[in-house]
Scaffold this active site. Structure first.
Site, mmCIF file in Angstrom:
data_model
loop_
_atom_site.group_PDB
_atom_site.id
_atom_site.type_symbol
_atom_site.label_atom_id
_atom_site.label_comp_id
_atom_site.label_asym_id
_atom_site.label_seq_id
_atom_site.Cartn_x
_atom_site.Cartn_y
_atom_site.Cartn_z
ATOM 1 N N LYS A 124 4.631 0.921 10.524
ATOM 2 C CA LYS A 124 4.740 2.172 9.761
ATOM 3 C C LYS A 124 4.333 3.373 10.609
ATOM 4 C CE LYS A 124 3.591 0.421 5.253
ATOM 5 N NZ LYS A 124 2.417 0.118 4.459
ATOM 6 N N ARG A 163 5.393 -13.278 9.837
ATOM 7 C CA ARG A 163 6.122 -12.076 9.463
ATOM 8 C C ARG A 163 7.504 -12.060 10.112
ATOM 9 N NH1 ARG A 163 2.639 -7.971 9.541
ATOM 10 N NH2 ARG A 163 4.094 -6.316 9.983
ATOM 11 N N GLU A 207 0.886 -1.153 0.000
ATOM 12 C CA GLU A 207 0.000 0.000 0.000
ATOM 13 C C GLU A 207 0.932 1.213 0.000
ATOM 14 O OE1 GLU A 207 -3.586 1.315 2.862
ATOM 15 O OE2 GLU A 207 -2.778 -0.680 3.232
#
Ligand code: ATP
Ligand code: MG
Length: 592
Positions: free
Chosen positions: A306, A296, A61
């Protein structure tokens, strides 16, 4: 020499490789057609057989800078495609109208290329934008409505939440659930035409309000949101939900293996539900993509959210998105980590279903493995102290300096030699002198002899001090006939060797010494205030001297400064006339 040239390539096997090998063996995707561009079933059917044996994708994204976790995903997706004769698509998942920015798109393109991967294959660019699929997504939604598989719900958000139930309570049906396809078509058209306020209605899949998987309790497919989209402008006031959009994006692009992180595991049944129905309805090509989840990457002493990285940047705690202490790809690059070292870390951490933490030392180990065989060597003095060779003229007459040489790399003669001079005035490390030596100290102290590496043997005779009592210079005598590389130079044995540079030819340089940004292994574990764990000593800037062989070093040159570690010339601030070096990592891990 480029760090990206050769991967040491250990390639441990893991479950994703096993899945791909099984699918290739069974020829699951062998009969697929690919029209060369993304599209629906008819589009692909008209194209030739897909030349790619598998298709993977990396779907960021564009709402921030990529970090080491994304690097892992990039290496995995592009790496698997490369290893199995496939293609990896770079897809900007820009279906959310509010957050995307061109700056992030550019940074992501840069990061993927820098890591050594390419979305171009056989002359075809596989760079895609999910927002280009809005028309198809709308068509898919209408098809679901017509098949009785979706309905427009006009309950309030509060009512919808209450009716969803929870892990122990099944949900209950919305009063709008029994609307006819014709009614739903009309209401969805009203949503699309802007006749309803933001939030007044959503399009939902009609699946099962009692499903034990809450994600299957009639998930939302479309919402109303008046927002200008960077690509489609004001063409739409309804936008697809991520869980609806993502499987469709994969299918339109002919993705075979859609790899994501474990938090999407519970979404897989909906992924399958949606694509199975759209295939049955003839909208999407078969065989369709399948989703696979892996744990992850988490690295100790590092924060990758983020939102938190943004906070560090916005509050000025670090110097920007490319601050060498940040785990962003831009930060790792500026710090000096090489693409090959990051690919090596990704390869070594494999892919598994079990989460866990990777020791941050692994990154430094990968860096050393990459640079050991290729970084040129040089000497530098980080905390300079003067060394005066008081008998220079007795030994060297009226020569102002004598020439010394060292291999650019100890195992790579083809890289040639470094040349520098030995003179009467030198710089040595402050820590290499002790007026009163601690036990086991073999370097300079009054009465002791050491070898100046690649130079000669000197014997310390004393030191001078400034008004405050600090040592300001050290005096030594150089021993005749001990110059490195001359016959008999080894006749005198010494226990210590120190590095040095000569005052007459050394270059002043700024050396930025980085350390961990956080003092705790898991700075944000359990919702802790991660800023409380900031390391106040995460950077120290030293003014030192470097060997003249580095005089012409370009920005982003990797070097091993002997005894000090791996350094890189800063890609932004370094100038030949004002050198700036960043310390990437020490020669070995001192902490473990
Ligand atoms: P974050 O929340 O950490 O900022 P994200 O998941 O919101 O990251 P996206 O742009 O949506 O960021 O992610 C793009 C891809 O990178 C996704 O496929 C995602 O699963 C993957 N990814 C993100 N973080 C990690 C990680 N730590 N390890 C492995 N893959 C990751
Ligand atoms: Mg995300």
């Amino acid at each position: 020499m480029s760090a990206a040239k050769d991967d040491p390539n250990p390639k441990p096997s893991h479950f994703l490789r096993a899945v791909i090998e099984r699918d290739l063996e069974a020829g699951v995707y062998a009969g697929r057609h690919f029209a060369g561009t993304p599209g629906d079933a008819a589009h692909h059917a008209a194209g030739p057989l897909d030349p790619a044996r598998i298709r993977t994708r990396f779907p960021p994204e564009p709402n921030g800078y990529l970090h080491i976790g994304h690097a892992k995903s990039i290496c995995l997706n592009f790496g698997l495609a490369r290893d199995y004769g496939g293609v990896c698509h770079l897809r900007f998942d820009d279906t959310n109208p509010e957050k995307e920015e061109q700056e992030y798109v550019d940074a992501i393109l840069d990061a993927v290329k820098w890591l050594g991967f390419d979305w171009e294959s056989n002359g075809t660019s596989h760079l895609y934008y999910a927002s280009d699929y809005f028309d198809f997504m709308h068509r898919a939604a209408v098809a679901l409505i017509e098949a009785g598989l979706a309905y427009v719900d006009e309950q309030s958000a509060e009512q919808m939440r209450a009716a969803r139930g929870d892990f122990i309570t099944p949900g209950s049906d919305s009063p709008y659930r029994s609307r006819t396809p014709a009614e739903n078509r009309a209401r969805f058209a009203a949503m699309r035409a802007g006749e309803l306020a933001d939030g007044a209605a959503v399009l939902r899949a009609r699946i099962d309000m009692a499903s034990p998987n809450i994600n299957l309790r009639d998930p939302a497919l479309y919402r109303i949101k008046r927002a200008t989209h960077h690509n489609t402008g004001d063409a739409w006031c309804i936008y697809p939900m991520y869980t609806f959009a993502h499987p469709i994006e994969d299918a339109l692009e002919n993705i075979t293996h859609s790899i994501c992180t474990l938090e999407f595991e519970d979404q897989r049944p909906f992924y399958d539900w949606l694509l199975d129905h759209l295939c049955e309805l003839g909208l999407l090509a078969q065989p369709r993509p399948h989703q696979y989840e892996f744990a992850r990457l988490n690295v100790t002493y590092i924060v990758t959210s983020k939102r938190k990285l943004r906070q560090l940047v916005d509050e000025g705690i670090v110097g920007g998105w490319d601050d060498p202490r940040l785990p962003t790809i831009a930060g790792l690059r500026r710090r000096g980590y090489t693409p090959a070292s990051i690919r090596l870390l990704a390869e070594r951490t494999g892919a598994s279903k079990a989460g866990g933490w990777t020791d941050c030392a692994s990154l430094d180990i990968a860096l050393r493995d990459d640079l050991e065989g290729q970084a040129v060597r040089a000497m530098a003095v980080i905390e300079p102290l003067k060394l005066e060779l008081v008998n220079w003229a007795e030994v060297f007459g009226d020569a102002a300096s004598v020439a010394c040489a060292a291999p650019a790399h100890p195992q790579r003669p083809e890289l040639g030699q470094r040349n520098f001079g030995l003179g009467p005035l030198l710089w040595i490390e402050r820590g290499d002198f002790a007026e009163v030596p601690p036990k086991g100290f073999f370097r300079l102290f009054p009465g002791n002899r050491v070898r100046l590496k690649y130079g000669a043997i000197v014997e310390c005779i004393g030191c001078s001090k400034d008004a405050a009592g600090n040592v300001s210079a050290v005096q030594a005598r150089v021993l005749p006939d001990t110059r490195s590389g001359t016959p008999g130079a080894d006749a005198i044995k010494v226990k210590g060797t120190i590095t040095w540079v000569a005052a007459h030819d050394a270059l002043p340089a700024e050396l930025r010494l980085y350390d961990r940004l956080f003092t705790e292994e898991q700075p944000d574990a359990g919702g802790k205030d991660f800023k409380a764990a900031l390391n106040p000593q995460s950077v120290r800037v030293a003014q030192g001297f470097i060997e003249p062989s580095l005089a012409a070093a370009a920005a982003e040159t990797h070097v091993q400064l002997e005894r000090h570690g791996y350094f890189v010339t800063d890609r932004i601030d370094h100038r030949c006339e004002r050198p700036v070096f960043n310390r990437i990592a020490g020669l070995k891990d001192k902490r473990s």
